[in-house]
Write an enzyme that holds these catalytic residues in place. Sequence first.
Site, mmCIF file in Angstrom:
data_model
loop_
_atom_site.group_PDB
_atom_site.id
_atom_site.type_symbol
_atom_site.label_atom_id
_atom_site.label_comp_id
_atom_site.label_asym_id
_atom_site.label_seq_id
_atom_site.Cartn_x
_atom_site.Cartn_y
_atom_site.Cartn_z
ATOM 1 N N LYS A 73 29.408 77.567 -29.039
ATOM 2 C CA LYS A 73 30.502 76.858 -29.325
ATOM 3 C C LYS A 73 31.971 77.705 -28.903
ATOM 4 O O LYS A 73 32.861 77.138 -28.614
ATOM 5 C CB LYS A 73 30.797 76.254 -30.633
ATOM 6 C CG LYS A 73 29.687 75.166 -31.056
ATOM 7 C CD LYS A 73 30.021 74.090 -30.218
ATOM 8 C CE LYS A 73 29.213 72.774 -30.729
ATOM 9 N NZ LYS A 73 29.497 71.533 -30.032
ATOM 10 N N TYR A 98 24.055 78.802 -32.251
ATOM 11 C CA TYR A 98 25.125 77.703 -32.237
ATOM 12 C C TYR A 98 26.611 78.211 -31.950
ATOM 13 O O TYR A 98 27.402 77.780 -31.303
ATOM 14 C CB TYR A 98 24.880 76.955 -33.334
ATOM 15 C CG TYR A 98 25.937 75.781 -33.598
ATOM 16 C CD1 TYR A 98 26.000 74.579 -32.796
ATOM 17 C CD2 TYR A 98 26.840 75.864 -34.391
ATOM 18 C CE1 TYR A 98 26.498 73.576 -33.087
ATOM 19 C CE2 TYR A 98 27.762 74.914 -34.848
ATOM 20 C CZ TYR A 98 27.474 73.687 -33.854
ATOM 21 O OH TYR A 98 28.495 72.548 -34.155
HETATM 22 N N1 LIG Z 1 29.175 67.129 -37.994
HETATM 23 C C1 LIG Z 1 29.818 68.064 -38.162
HETATM 24 O O1 LIG Z 1 30.202 68.657 -39.521
HETATM 25 C C2 LIG Z 1 30.483 68.820 -36.863
HETATM 26 C C3 LIG Z 1 31.011 70.125 -37.225
HETATM 27 C C4 LIG Z 1 31.389 70.840 -36.010
HETATM 28 C C5 LIG Z 1 31.105 70.404 -34.889
HETATM 29 N N2 LIG Z 1 30.379 69.375 -34.640
HETATM 30 C C6 LIG Z 1 30.148 69.020 -33.248
HETATM 31 O O2 LIG Z 1 30.348 67.620 -33.231
HETATM 32 C C7 LIG Z 1 29.546 66.941 -32.166
HETATM 33 C C8 LIG Z 1 28.817 65.786 -32.446
HETATM 34 O O3 LIG Z 1 28.116 66.062 -33.913
HETATM 35 P P1 LIG Z 1 27.731 64.994 -34.794
HETATM 36 O O4 LIG Z 1 27.939 65.839 -36.126
HETATM 37 O O5 LIG Z 1 28.340 63.787 -34.664
HETATM 38 O O6 LIG Z 1 25.998 65.083 -34.612
HETATM 39 P P2 LIG Z 1 24.972 64.062 -34.234
HETATM 40 O O7 LIG Z 1 23.673 64.566 -34.108
HETATM 41 O O8 LIG Z 1 25.165 62.827 -34.997
HETATM 42 O O9 LIG Z 1 25.448 63.722 -32.616
HETATM 43 C C9 LIG Z 1 25.186 64.462 -31.325
HETATM 44 C C10 LIG Z 1 24.776 63.406 -30.409
HETATM 45 O O10 LIG Z 1 24.605 64.299 -29.348
HETATM 46 C C11 LIG Z 1 23.515 63.724 -28.431
HETATM 47 N N3 LIG Z 1 22.910 64.685 -27.829
HETATM 48 C C12 LIG Z 1 22.278 65.673 -28.145
HETATM 49 N N4 LIG Z 1 21.914 66.145 -27.182
HETATM 50 C C13 LIG Z 1 22.067 65.800 -26.014
HETATM 51 C C14 LIG Z 1 21.813 65.998 -24.489
HETATM 52 N N5 LIG Z 1 21.203 66.830 -24.328
HETATM 53 N N6 LIG Z 1 22.532 64.777 -23.777
HETATM 54 C C15 LIG Z 1 22.990 63.782 -24.096
HETATM 55 N N7 LIG Z 1 23.507 63.525 -25.489
HETATM 56 C C16 LIG Z 1 22.686 64.522 -26.238
HETATM 57 C C17 LIG Z 1 22.718 63.262 -29.588
HETATM 58 O O11 LIG Z 1 21.691 62.093 -29.256
HETATM 59 C C18 LIG Z 1 23.623 62.666 -30.593
HETATM 60 O O12 LIG Z 1 24.004 61.223 -30.549
HETATM 61 C C19 LIG Z 1 28.646 68.200 -31.840
HETATM 62 O O13 LIG Z 1 29.271 68.665 -30.374
HETATM 63 C C20 LIG Z 1 28.633 69.089 -32.895
HETATM 64 O O14 LIG Z 1 28.232 70.392 -32.484
HETATM 65 C C21 LIG Z 1 29.913 68.604 -35.607
#
Ligand SMILES: NC(=O)c1ccc[n+]([C@@H]2O[C@H](COP(=O)([O-])OP(=O)(O)OC[C@H]3O[C@@H](n4cnc5c(N)ncnc54)[C@H](O)[C@@H]3O)[C@@H](O)[C@H]2O)c1
Length: 251
Positions: free
Chosen positions: A161, A157
Site C-alpha cells: 500500500k 500488505y
Molecule cells: N476495509 C477496510 O477497513 C480497509 C482499510 C484500508 C484499506 N482498504 C482497502 O480498500 C479496498 C477495498 O477493500 P474492502 O475492505 O472493500 O475489501 P473487500 O474484500 O470487500 O473488497 C475487495 C474486492 O477486490 C476484489 N479483488 C481482489 N483481488 C482482485 C483481483 N486480482 N482482480 C479483481 N478484483 C479483485 C475482491 O473480489 C473484492 O470484491 C482494498 O484495496 C483494501 O486494501 C480497506
Amino acid sequence: MNKNVLVTGSGSGIGQSIAIRLAKEGHNIILNGRTQNKLLETNKILEKYKVRTIIKSGDISKSNFVEQLIAEIRDEWEYLHVVINNAGISGKPSHIINISEEEFQTIIDINFKGTWLVSKFAAKIMKRQRKLNPLRGKLINISSIAGREPMPMEGIYSASKAAVISLTKGLAKELAPDITANVVCPGYHITPMYQDDPQLIKNYWNSINMIPALNKVGTAEDVANVVSFLVSEDSNYITGQVIGVCGGVII
Ligand SMILES: NC(=O)c1ccc[n+]([C@@H]2O[C@H](COP(=O)([O-])OP(=O)(O)OC[C@H]3O[C@@H](n4cnc5c(N)ncnc54)[C@H](O)[C@@H]3O)[C@@H](O)[C@H]2O)c1
C-alpha cells in the site's frame, strides 16, 4: 456531467459502495472483480439509478486481462473518464520474516502491480481521448493507513500500500495536466475484509495500539463520500495528494 467510471473490486465492500454512490450521482459504471456473482449483485443494486453499467470480471493482476479490459471499454463506451483502483487483498496476518514467497507475490501482484497495470492502460487512452473530450482523466487509487504507517502482522500488505502511494505520486507528476492522480487511505471500515464485524475491528486496533482519534469504526460509505468528491469537477485542482479517511488513526 456524467462520466464513465471503472471501479475495480466492486463486488463487495468499499468498491461496491463507491459504485452505488457514483451511480446515484448519474455516472456510468464499469464493474470489475474476480467473482461474477458478486458483480451481478452490485449490478442489480445499480439498476434503479438508470445509468449504463457493464460487468467485466477478471483478475487485474494479469496484464492480458487488463489490456483487453481497457480496449473493450474504449470500443464499447468510447471514453473512460475515471478509474477507481480499489481491488485489493490483505493476506493472512503474518510476521514479515514468516510470510511465504507465494503469499508475498500474491499481495504485491494484486495490490501494487494490479494498480499499476490498470493505471497504465487506462492512462494511455485517457491521454488520447483528452484531445477529443474536455473532461480530464482521473485516477483514484485506494491505499490504506497501512501504506502510511506499517501495521503489525500486515507488513507486506503495508509495503504494497506504501507502493501504491508512491506510484500515485509518480503518476500525478508524469500525467499532468491531462490526468490527475490521487490516493485515498481508508482506516478501519466495516467490510468483508474485516468480516463485517465492528467488535473484531476494535479488538484489532486495541491489540496493535493504532486507535482512531474519533474512536469510531468507519463505513464503506465514508470512503465513497470522498471518492465522489474526487470524481467531481470540484476536485480538478487536486493531484498527487494522499487523503486519509481514517477517523484520525494517523494525524
Ligand atoms: N476495509 C477496510 O477497513 C480497509 C482499510 C484500508 C484499506 N482498504 C482497502 O480498500 C479496498 C477495498 O477493500 P474492502 O475492505 O472493500 O475489501 P473487500 O474484500 O470487500 O473488497 C475487495 C474486492 O477486490 C476484489 N479483488 C481482489 N483481488 C482482485 C483481483 N486480482 N482482480 C479483481 N478484483 C479483485 C475482491 O473480489 C473484492 O470484491 C482494498 O484495496 C483494501 O486494501 C480497506
